[in-house]
Write a protein that holds these residues in place. Structure first.
Motif, PDB file in Angstrom:
ATOM      1  N   VAL A 465     104.248 -37.506   4.879  1.00 11.46           N
ATOM      2  CA  VAL A 465     103.116 -36.956   5.599  1.00 11.46           C
ATOM      3  C   VAL A 465     103.355 -35.461   5.716  1.00 11.46           C
ATOM      4  N   THR A 466     102.575 -34.743   4.774  1.00 17.38           N
ATOM      5  CA  THR A 466     102.918 -33.368   4.660  1.00 17.38           C
ATOM      6  C   THR A 466     101.986 -32.732   5.541  1.00 17.38           C
ATOM      7  N   ASP A 467     100.981 -33.233   6.257  1.00 14.26           N
ATOM      8  CA  ASP A 467     100.273 -32.764   7.534  1.00 14.26           C
ATOM      9  C   ASP A 467     101.500 -32.563   8.687  1.00 14.26           C
ATOM     10  N   LEU A 468     102.395 -33.557   8.619  1.00 15.23           N
ATOM     11  CA  LEU A 468     103.398 -33.461   9.673  1.00 15.23           C
ATOM     12  C   LEU A 468     104.543 -32.497   9.240  1.00 15.23           C
ATOM     13  N   LYS A 469     104.596 -31.950   7.949  1.00 14.28           N
ATOM     14  CA  LYS A 469     105.501 -31.169   7.252  1.00 14.28           C
ATOM     15  C   LYS A 469     106.812 -32.131   7.061  1.00 14.28           C
ATOM     16  N   ILE A 470     106.460 -33.288   6.670  1.00 17.23           N
ATOM     17  CA  ILE A 470     107.626 -34.119   6.060  1.00 17.23           C
ATOM     18  C   ILE A 470     107.322 -34.085   4.475  1.00 17.23           C
ATOM     19  N   TYR A 471     108.336 -33.320   4.060  1.00 21.01           N
ATOM     20  CA  TYR A 471     108.095 -33.012   2.476  1.00 21.01           C
ATOM     21  C   TYR A 471     109.398 -33.872   1.727  1.00 21.01           C
TER      22      TYR A 471
ATOM     23  N   PHE B 456      93.731 -35.072 -11.243  1.00 15.81           N
ATOM     24  CA  PHE B 456      93.816 -34.288 -10.119  1.00 15.81           C
ATOM     25  C   PHE B 456      92.832 -34.925  -9.143  1.00 15.81           C
ATOM     26  N   LEU B 457      92.030 -35.902  -9.209  1.00 12.23           N
ATOM     27  CA  LEU B 457      91.197 -36.600  -8.293  1.00 12.23           C
ATOM     28  C   LEU B 457      92.322 -37.273  -7.626  1.00 12.23           C
ATOM     29  N   ARG B 458      93.486 -37.510  -7.805  1.00 14.52           N
ATOM     30  CA  ARG B 458      94.641 -38.084  -6.998  1.00 14.52           C
ATOM     31  C   ARG B 458      94.807 -37.064  -5.877  1.00 14.52           C
ATOM     32  N   VAL B 459      94.994 -35.868  -6.182  1.00 12.66           N
ATOM     33  CA  VAL B 459      95.295 -34.815  -5.184  1.00 12.66           C
ATOM     34  C   VAL B 459      94.309 -34.780  -4.244  1.00 12.66           C
ATOM     35  N   GLU B 460      92.966 -34.724  -4.536  1.00 12.59           N
ATOM     36  CA  GLU B 460      91.739 -34.734  -3.963  1.00 12.59           C
ATOM     37  C   GLU B 460      91.416 -35.925  -3.026  1.00 12.59           C
ATOM     38  N   GLN B 461      92.030 -37.012  -3.433  1.00 11.49           N
ATOM     39  CA  GLN B 461      92.010 -38.155  -2.548  1.00 11.49           C
ATOM     40  C   GLN B 461      92.920 -37.948  -1.576  1.00 11.49           C
ATOM     41  N   GLY B 462      93.910 -37.130  -1.598  1.00 12.53           N
ATOM     42  CA  GLY B 462      94.745 -37.106  -0.538  1.00 12.53           C
ATOM     43  C   GLY B 462      96.337 -37.197  -1.003  1.00 12.53           C
ATOM     44  N   GLU B 463      96.720 -37.528  -2.208  1.00 19.46           N
ATOM     45  CA  GLU B 463      97.925 -37.628  -2.644  1.00 19.46           C
ATOM     46  C   GLU B 463      98.366 -36.344  -2.684  1.00 19.46           C
ATOM     47  N   ARG B 464      99.916 -36.269  -2.072  1.00 20.72           N
ATOM     48  CA  ARG B 464     100.565 -34.868  -2.142  1.00 20.72           C
ATOM     49  C   ARG B 464     101.858 -35.260  -2.794  1.00 20.72           C
ATOM     50  N   VAL B 465     102.092 -34.459  -3.999  1.00 19.95           N
ATOM     51  CA  VAL B 465     103.096 -34.954  -4.804  1.00 19.95           C
ATOM     52  C   VAL B 465     104.300 -33.658  -4.400  1.00 19.95           C
ATOM     53  N   THR B 466     105.184 -34.264  -3.227  1.00 17.70           N
ATOM     54  CA  THR B 466     105.827 -33.065  -2.717  1.00 17.70           C
ATOM     55  C   THR B 466     107.012 -32.958  -3.419  1.00 17.70           C
ATOM     56  N   ASP B 467     107.570 -33.862  -4.384  1.00 15.48           N
ATOM     57  CA  ASP B 467     108.649 -33.301  -5.260  1.00 15.48           C
ATOM     58  C   ASP B 467     107.943 -32.175  -6.257  1.00 15.48           C
ATOM     59  N   LEU B 468     106.846 -31.926  -6.463  1.00 18.81           N
ATOM     60  CA  LEU B 468     106.275 -30.806  -7.233  1.00 18.81           C
ATOM     61  C   LEU B 468     105.867 -29.845  -6.232  1.00 18.81           C
ATOM     62  N   LYS B 469     106.130 -29.855  -4.864  1.00 17.22           N
ATOM     63  CA  LYS B 469     105.797 -29.032  -4.031  1.00 17.22           C
ATOM     64  C   LYS B 469     104.412 -28.546  -3.789  1.00 17.22           C
ATOM     65  N   ILE B 470     103.417 -29.757  -3.645  1.00 18.02           N
ATOM     66  CA  ILE B 470     102.341 -29.959  -3.532  1.00 18.02           C
ATOM     67  C   ILE B 470     102.215 -30.349  -2.264  1.00 18.02           C
ATOM     68  N   TYR B 471     101.926 -29.667  -1.275  1.00 21.20           N
ATOM     69  CA  TYR B 471     102.017 -29.934   0.164  1.00 21.20           C
ATOM     70  C   TYR B 471     100.416 -29.865   0.911  1.00 21.20           C
ATOM     71  N   GLU B 472      99.625 -29.181   0.055  1.00 23.67           N
ATOM     72  CA  GLU B 472      98.560 -28.781   0.880  1.00 23.67           C
ATOM     73  C   GLU B 472      97.454 -30.107   1.017  1.00 23.67           C
TER      74      GLU B 472
END
Lengths: 614, 614
Positions: A465-471, B456-472
């Protein structure tokens, strides 16, 4: 005064006095509403030394600032009291329509005090409040009570009530509303029963206040597809919560045979796929919910053919009355669920108590005579018979009705090692040996073994849950790094349950502050909300501390800590006492609690909780 | 030499010479395998100034270091060549069983050069390689070809082949393998056709080399439940890729009527739910894939009753031959899919070309005589007839067979504004007006409008691939912040397609380096793999630069940039030229490219690509 949320109704059943109270604005800022406000009231007003069944216990029904608004999945209520299972903080939650209807009366919550000298029910009809005689419906099942009351009062009333189990103070009695939705956990139905309160009927016509409905609509239109394509939304929409049955089983997460087996071929036969194919007739939803995870169920053949459950079993029930008991017959699960709804019983606790009884019998800890028969795994007559005995407090059922903790203390002989509970609350259908952080959540949760507040297994399944800074990516079998993240998740869940918003609503937390502000007009931020969540979590803990809860109580069942499973997805793991100690140390540190689990003064000061009156 | 991946087979169809080549270890370190190795070969060996149909073009079939191993979802191959649609970098991917079988021959890839003077097919039977006469099967459909070859050679051969469309150089002809799996995009089938190469049959018995299979098994056992409960896994397992149809439609993402409508009630009738209920008989999977997103389909009634597709339509096909053409008849979609498989046509390009033709007719840009009939939206005869015309290059079909870009240039009259393509590749079934970052992906992708490389639509749907440091959290209608993240996602997808591993495998990227090392014995890290991904992306771009690709080509169809939709989930948005410029500037900067889209020297140096020979 504060448009969106303002008035509580205080009903004293002993004196029959009814008071209207305004909610102070600073209370809303500090505790949001819902479970937060209820916690504040119970912390300040309930004597922790009195029994849960004492008239001095209070039971609080609460909605939140988002209840009944355009924001989806806001049809829920919370109900809180000192719990007769844990002798400490108790709470339960339920969906349906009752919550919105209560809010439409103009009251955002009810505080019920005292004890009626005879069976009573409460009517809140707009601004009019009455306490009526319920003697004529005492003894009726929940669904019958609801039907009868609706016939007497009119079809537009929404009703929450208890059944024979609540009346008889079965410690895990539930409150049932809207034809089968349950505020199941912690014995809130028994607290109602102890007050001789059979039902609460509500009807209202007030419009739910919202500051800027047009902008709420615009925001929702923009994010609606994201809500609908959220992963669990799609699964729950298609299959209900049982859609994850097989996937949970892969993890070794589904309890089988009182947590003694890791794999069992019967799982396939009660999986969500089979269940939906054979039994489910339609999808149903709570108020303003696009997910619709309920299942309308009908048994097609066999001895229960024609049995209809408008709110059919969901995952917890399918596991608790199915795999936990080695019962692979879907129709028996549906029938057992029906009986639990009739008597007003929590299905999780019921399943755990029955599993405990069968294992005790198998190990010779109770005799055939005490058991009232030959207790066998997966036997329909045994399962249904024991539910009836519990609901009516007959024979072995009267012991099980005390909850698995008290029952094992009574039976003794080492049966405590077979009793699956934390702090007296029977543990839900997720095996912590498959997710060690979930074990920590069970161990520390304020209401006892709770799978919901924190939903930590989602993090251990890979959700971040990246909004909660859980990475971080957490390994489900590791212990390090979990305490800190669990605290964040729990704080967030306190926010959701104070707003009150269903945790199935799949939108990132970052959207919530904006929606809150558009509803209430009060500016806020994710940080503010999370701080309120932390405050709420701590005030509950402080109530528990006053009830005597310490580190020794933040523990897990013996079996989870010492017995690995030979097969299945847990791969033999346990949550050892050492594992738990490591996680507890980290967790207490993250929470700002001392090594005995008591919030430090500086923590309480930081959260503005240091005054006794908050 | 490097056990896990070592040998390529170079086949010259002009000279009929066959060479065995070892892959240099540094090439594997720099380009991994799969698409990376193919890109290196094509960059070094293919003359960018020659036409795609020139014998000097080469077509490379490649597997990767993970192909056919215990790691799930590794049954895929990539095929690369200069594309006859884009006159630049071309690649396509396909699943099934062919890739593993090729790898079992001992060869990790094939480089096909030259042109046979008459129809030929290639057999790789273990270490034995033959080029045979294919005259007797020239003209046959793909499924017939496969059946015939298997009858002639034996049932254990796996076959990839082209149909009449590839033979006739239809520029979007596909390669079909394993009874209906398609390497669809970029006209790779036409390149095969230009070489007079009808089919490649492979059979092998070598064990796929793995350094430490026991530890691979142990790791997989641990993470298997996470794979199975990954959100899209659950959806694809239950419904196939069409399970997201309605959810995509909520976003306004599903193209309707050649991208002119935002909402249409026919969507319900071709949704995944209805499709699975009415047509799907069974689930099928590629080699070693626990997801099983294929659907085995049978038409039950109507004019095509009894028609069976072992590989039934997936989402892209359901949209391209359904909603895009205002066709709400599932059986017609299945029949159209069957015809595309028969002729060997990419379903996406086919749908886009037909939609273009119907709209041209509707606007009077082609006459009834030119059209060969009255072209109406959703008309089964028109749709099926045009597929046949394209496959056989008859009448209007011979113009459409050139691809929508060339067809619109030929028809003129402003029809270019109706032609939905980027760089000549017809755009897939995700509307960039619903996801602006997806628009950037289409605009810059090396093979033209590509929905896969980056997802990229996965990212725009809300998926954040934190292993790749995508948190936004990215708003789908915003433009800022997208270029940088798209570059990361594209680099990662180059890694997946070089390994070669299906992008549906739902495990966090952080698991991949460990699995790679357990297979190959070569230590690596996520950072190393991502750098290789960036290198691969850039070498493709360099090939494109040599083919003349510049910033002006990194663009979107007119309609996407200028015409908003009146209804549906795009809420009227467009990806305006200014939007695109903002995203391109950010993207080029993140990539280390100059303002014209050419990689800067320091970037090429950093990636060890500065030498002409890499």
């Amino acid at each position: 005064m504060y448009g969106y949320m303002g008035k509580l109704l205080r009903i004293n059943l002993s004196s029959r006095n009814v008071y209207e109270e305004e909610i102070r604005e600073d209370a809303l800022r500090k505790f949001i509403g819902g479970v937060g406000l209820a916690a504040k009231i119970i912390y300040n007003e309930v004597n922790p030394e009195k029994s849960a069944f004492d008239p001095e216990n209070k039971i609080v029904f609460m909605t939140g600032p988002l209840t009944g608004t355009l924001v989806p999945c806001t049809g829920r209520y919370v109900v809180c009291a000192k719990s007769p299972l844990t002798d400490a903080w108790g709470e339960a939650h339920s969906g349906g329509f009752w919550a919105c209807e209560l809010k439409r009366t103009g009251y955002d919550g009810l505080i019920i005090e005292g004890r009626s000298d005879k069976p009573a029910y409460v009517i809140v009809d707009g601004g009019e409040v009455r306490i009526e005689d319920a003697s004529y419906m005492w003894g009726l099942g929940c669904l019958e009570t609801e039907d009868l009351l609706r016939k007497d009062l009119g079809g537009d009333f929404k009703i929450a009530c208890i059944g024979p189990a609540g009346e008889r103070l079965v410690r895990f009695a539930a409150i049932i509303n809207d034809g089968g939705r349950a505020a199941g956990r912690c014995g809130m139905g028994a607290v109602m029963g102890s007050k001789n309160l059979k039902a609460i009927a509500v009807r209202g016509s007030r419009e739910i206040p919202m500051k800027d409905p047009d902008r709420i609509r615009a925001v929702l239109k923009r994010i609606y597809p994201q809500i609908m394509s959220f992963p669990t939304t799609q699964i729950y929409a298609s299959y209900g919560t049982s859609g994850e049955f097989l996937s949970f089983h892969e993890y070794g997460d589904v309890p089988i045979r009182n947590f003694t087996l890791g794999d069992w071929d019967g799982i396939e036969r009660i999986s969500g796929e089979v269940y939906n194919k054979l039994m489910v007739k339609a999808r149903r939803s709570c108020w303003n919910c696009p997910i619709a995870c309920w299942r309308y169920v009908e048994v097609n053949e066999g001895p229960y053919a024609g049995l209809i459950l408008k709110r059919g079993p969901e995952y917890e029930t399918l596991a608790a009355l199915g795999s936990l008991l080695l019962n692979d017959k879907l129709d028996v699960i549906v029938k057992a669920n029906y009986l639990c709804n009739h008597y007003g019983l929590d299905t999780i606790s019921t399943g755990v108590c029955i599993a405990f009884a069968i294992e005790c019998y198998e190990r010779g800890l109770i005799t055939r005579q005490e058991a009232g028969g030959d207790l066998k795994w997966g036997d329909p007559e045994i399962i249904l018979g024991l539910i009836e005995s519990i609901g009516e407090r007959k024979g072995l059922g009267s012991i099980l009705a005390e909850g698995v903790k008290r029952a094992s203390e009574r039976i003794g002989g080492g049966s405590e090692k077979l009793a699956m509970h934390v702090k007296g609350l029977e543990i839900p259908m997720h095996d912590p040996r498959a997710f060690k952080g979930m074990g920590l959540q069970y161990a520390v949760s304020n209401r006892g073994a709770c799978h919901l507040q924190g939903l930590f297994l989602r993090v251990e399944q890979g959700e971040r849950v990246t909004d909660l800074k859980i990475y971080e990516r957490l390994d489900r079998f590791e212990v390090k790094g979990k305490g800190k993240i669990l605290a964040i998740m729990q704080n967030w869940h306190e926010v959701l349950e104070s707003l009150v918003i269903c945790k199935f609503l799949g939108i990132p937390p970052g959207h919530i502050p904006g929606l809150y502000t558009l509803v209430t007009g009060i500016p806020t931020s994710l940080e503010d909300l999370l701080e309120a969540g932390e405050r709420i979590y701590n005030i509950k803990r402080m109530f528990n501390v006053k009830c005597g809860i310490r580190r020794r109580d933040d523990t897990l069942p013996y079996r989870i800590m010492h017995e690995g499973l030979k097969d299945g997805g847990t791969l033999g793991n346990i949550v050892s006492p050492k594992d738990l100690d490591v996680m507890l140390d980290e967790y207490y540190a993250a929470r700002g609690w001392d090594e005995n689990g008591i919030p430090r003064n500086e923590t309480l000061k930081r959260l503005n909780l240091i005054e006794n009156s908050v």
